[in-house]
Scaffold this active site. Structure first.
Site, short mmCIF file in Angstrom:
data_model
loop_
_atom_site.label_atom_id
_atom_site.label_comp_id
_atom_site.label_asym_id
_atom_site.label_seq_id
_atom_site.Cartn_x
_atom_site.Cartn_y
_atom_site.Cartn_z
N SER A 133 107.45 58.84 34.12
CA SER A 133 108.60 59.70 33.93
C SER A 133 108.48 60.88 34.89
O SER A 133 107.69 60.83 35.83
CB SER A 133 108.66 60.15 32.46
OG SER A 133 109.91 60.71 32.15
N TYR A 148 104.71 61.68 24.71
CA TYR A 148 105.24 60.80 25.76
C TYR A 148 104.73 61.25 27.13
O TYR A 148 104.30 60.43 27.94
CB TYR A 148 106.76 60.83 25.71
CG TYR A 148 107.46 59.99 26.74
CD1 TYR A 148 107.41 58.60 26.68
CD2 TYR A 148 108.19 60.59 27.76
CE1 TYR A 148 108.08 57.82 27.63
CE2 TYR A 148 108.86 59.81 28.71
CZ TYR A 148 108.80 58.43 28.64
OH TYR A 148 109.45 57.66 29.57
N ILE A 174 116.62 49.74 31.84
CA ILE A 174 116.01 49.53 33.15
C ILE A 174 115.32 48.17 33.20
O ILE A 174 115.36 47.49 34.23
CB ILE A 174 115.02 50.67 33.46
CG1 ILE A 174 115.77 51.99 33.61
CG2 ILE A 174 114.21 50.37 34.73
CD1 ILE A 174 114.86 53.20 33.81
N GLY A 175 114.69 47.76 32.10
CA GLY A 175 113.98 46.48 32.09
C GLY A 175 114.88 45.31 32.41
O GLY A 175 114.52 44.42 33.20
N THR A 211 108.02 43.65 31.09
CA THR A 211 107.97 44.06 29.69
C THR A 211 109.11 45.04 29.39
O THR A 211 109.70 45.65 30.29
CB THR A 211 106.62 44.73 29.36
OG1 THR A 211 106.47 45.91 30.15
CG2 THR A 211 105.47 43.78 29.61
N GLY A 212 109.40 45.18 28.10
CA GLY A 212 110.40 46.14 27.68
C GLY A 212 111.82 45.78 28.07
O GLY A 212 112.61 46.64 28.46
N SER A 251 114.90 44.67 26.43
CA SER A 251 115.53 44.49 25.12
C SER A 251 117.02 44.75 25.11
O SER A 251 117.71 44.31 24.19
CB SER A 251 114.87 45.43 24.09
OG SER A 251 113.51 45.12 23.91
#
Length: 258
Positions: A157, A170, A22-23, A14-15, A17
Site C-alpha cells: 500500500s 494493515y 484488483i485481483g 490470490t485474492g 473475489s
C-alpha cells in the site's frame, strides 16, 4: 503486448473475489496475455465488509475469465489457516502441473487507530498478509523447476509515502512485504525467479465513501482515482520476459500522486 506473450505460462493469483477488485483485473490481464490462471478467493471476508461480495458469485467471475480462451481454475480458502498457502499451491500444481507466476494480491484489511488496536486484529493482519504470503512464496519456490519466467509479484500500500494512522495493523503488514522484497529477490534470483512489489495507489474498487472518493479525486494530479486495470497492466508486464531484468523493486504506480 501480443496476446500470446504468456502462452504456456501458468499464474496463481490470490485474492480474486470480486469483479471490481484488483485481483480480478490482474487475472483478466494475464489471461488476455495468454496465461492459464489459477485464482484463489475467500468471499466470506468480502461479504463481511461494507463493499460486500461479488453479487453474482465466483462462478460468474470464473466464466468471465474463461472468455479469454485460456484455462481457468479456482479454489476458495481462508489464509488465516496456516495450512492454506501450501494447500492452495498444491491445488494449483495438481491442476496445471507447474506454476510460473505467483501474484500475492490477497489482503486482510480493517480500520484501527492506535487506541483501537486489539491483539486479535493485529494477529489477523500479520497471519494473512505476512505469514500467508511468505508461505505461498515458499510453496511456489519449492515447486518451481528453474525454467524461464519465474515471477513473484507482491502488492503493498502507500504506507511508505503517506501516513495512514487509522490503519496501523494493515500498515504493519504491508510494510513487512515492502521490506521483504529485496531480500526475497536476492534469495530467489539464483533460481531464475524475480521478485517485485507494486503499490497501486488509491484504486477505485468500491470501498470509498462518496466524501473520501471526491477528496482523493480532487487532490490527484490526473483528477481521477486509479482503476484496477492500471495496476493490472503493470503487473502483466512484470510477468513477461520483457521484465526479466527487473527484480527487487518496489514500484509506485500512482499516477503522480502519493
Amino acid at each position: 503486448m501480443p496476446e500470446t506473450v504468456l502462452k504456456s505460462r501458468v499464474a496463481l493469483v490470490t485474492g480474486v473475489s470480486r469483479r471490481k477488485g484488483i485481483g480480478f483485473a490482474i487475472a483478466q490481464q494475464l489471461a488476455m496475455l495468454g496465461a492459464d490462471v489459477f485464482i484463489h478467493s475467500f468471499s466470506p471476508f468480502d461479504a463481511s465488509q461494507p463493499w460486500g461480495a461479488d453479487p453474482d458469485g465466483i462462478p460468474t467471475l470464473v466464466a468471465k475469465l474463461q472468455e479469454h480462451g485460456t484455462r481457468i481454475a479456482h479454489a476458495q480458502m481462508d489464509l488465516l489457516d496456516p495450512n492454506a498457502p501450501h494447500q492452495i499451491m498444491d491445488a494449483a500444481v495438481q491442476t496445471f502441473g507447474h506454476i510460473d507466476i505467483l501474484i500475492a494480491n490477497h489482503a486482510y484489511s480493517t480500520m484501527g487507530s492506535l487506541e483501537e488496536l486489539s491483539t486479535a486484529e493485529i494477529d489477523k493482519h500479520l497471519q494473512v498478509n505476512v505469514r500467508g504470503t511468505l508461505l505461498l512464496i515458499q510453496a511456489f519456490a519449492a515447486q518451481h523447476n528453474g525454467r524461464p519466467g519465474g515471477r513473484v509479484i507482491l502488492l503493498t500500500s502507500g504506507q511508505h509515502l503517506n501516513p495512514m494512522p487509522g490503519e496501523l495493523a494493515y500498515v504493519a503488514s504491508k510494510g513487512a512485504l515492502h521490506q521483504l522484497t529485496l531480500s526475497l529477490s536476492a534469495h530467489l534470483i539464483l533460481r531464475g525467479i524475480t521478485v517485485n512489489t507494486v503499490n497501486p495507489g488509491a484504486t477505485d474498487t468500491g470501498y470509498a465513501s462518496a466524501e473520501l472518493y471526491e477528496s482523493i479525486r480532487a487532490a490527484h494530479p490526473q483528477g481521477r482515482w486509479g482503476q484496477p486495470e492500471d495496476a493490472a497492466r503493470l503487473i502483466g508486464w512484470l510477468s513477461t520476459d520483457d521484465a526479466q531484468w527487473v527484480t527487487g523493486q518496489v514500484i509506485n504506480s500512482t499516477g503522480g500522486g502519493a
